[in-house]
Design an enzyme around this catalytic site. Sequence first.
Site, PDB file in Angstrom:
ATOM      1  N   TYR A   1      -9.691   3.449   2.154  1.00 47.42           N
ATOM      2  CA  TYR A   1      -8.385   4.535   2.340  1.00 47.42           C
ATOM      3  C   TYR A   1      -7.197   3.707   1.540  1.00 47.42           C
ATOM      4  O   TYR A   1      -6.652   4.570   0.683  1.00 47.42           O
ATOM      5  CB  TYR A   1      -8.092   4.500   3.849  1.00 47.42           C
TER       6      TYR A   1
ATOM      7  N   SER B   1       0.177   8.012   1.001  1.00 43.76           N
ATOM      8  CA  SER B   1       0.276   7.517   2.379  1.00 43.76           C
ATOM      9  C   SER B   1       0.922   6.077   2.245  1.00 43.76           C
ATOM     10  O   SER B   1       0.990   5.543   0.990  1.00 43.76           O
ATOM     11  CB  SER B   1      -1.219   6.951   3.007  1.00 43.76           C
TER      12      SER B   1
ATOM     13  N   LYS C   1      -5.558   5.541  -1.696  1.00 42.63           N
ATOM     14  CA  LYS C   1      -4.160   6.224  -1.787  1.00 42.63           C
ATOM     15  C   LYS C   1      -3.382   5.393  -2.891  1.00 42.63           C
ATOM     16  O   LYS C   1      -2.310   6.171  -3.324  1.00 42.63           O
ATOM     17  CB  LYS C   1      -3.716   6.173  -0.363  1.00 42.63           C
TER      18      LYS C   1
END
Length: 254
Positions: free
Chosen positions: A157, A144, A161
Site C-alpha cells: 500500500y 495517502s 501510494k
Amino acid sequence: MQLFSLEGRVALVTGAGRGIGRALALGLADAGADVVCLARTGSEVEAAAEEVRARGRRALAVTADVTSQAQVTEAVEAALDRFGKIDILVNNAGINIRKPALEVAEADWDRVVQTNLKGPFLVAQTVGRHMCERGYGRIINVASVGGAVALRTGVAYGASKAGLMHMTRILAMEWARYGVTVNGIGPWYFRTPLTEKLLQDEQYVAEILARTPMRRIGDLAELVGPVVFLASDASSYVTGQVLMVDGGMSVYGF
C-alpha cells in the site's frame, strides 16, 4: 467565492460507490458539478449516482474495473457520450491488504499495486488525452500519508501510494502546457468501510490518536473542501502538489 464554484463542470470519480469516493462525488455535486460515478459494484455506484441526482445535479453510474484498459476506455467513452466532456477527474479507487512484509504474497502485491497505481494511471492517461486536447482539466489523485511516511503492515500500500504521489508530479510537469493541473490529497484515518474494523479496536485507535496532533479521526466531509479547491479555478496556479489532510500526522515528531 465564485472561484470555488463547479457550475457547468463535469467530474468523474473512481471508487465512488462508498467511503471517500462517495463523499467526494457528493461534495463535487454540492459545489455544482455533474458527476460520473465509477466503481466495480453496480448497486453501490447506482446508489451514489442517485444521491447526486437528489442534489439537483446530473449523474451517470458506470461499472468498471480501473485495472482494465478496455473497461476504462469504455467508461470514459460513456461519460463523454453522455456529457460531451470531462473537466475533473478524481482518482480515488484503492485497496489495502494489511500484512507484515514477510507475509505479503506475490498475488497480494500485484492486487494492491495494480489497483492503487496502475489503475489511476490508466484512468488519468485516458481522461488526460481528452483534457489535453481540450486545453483544460483538473486531476486529483487520492494518495495517502502512507505514501510519505512509513506505516506498519502496509508495504504494498505504501509503495503504491508513494508511486501515485510521484506520478502526480510527473503528469503535472508534462501536462501543465496543455492547461491541465494534476494534484493530490493525502488522507490519514477517516471512518470508511475500509477502516471500520480497524477503528473498532480501542488500542489501535489510541495509537493513531497518539500520532495525530489534532487527536481525532477525520470526518469525510473534511476531504471535500481540499478536493473542491483543487478541482476549481481557485487552484489555477497549483499543480504537482499533494495536500496532506491528516490532522498534522505527517509532520509529527518525537
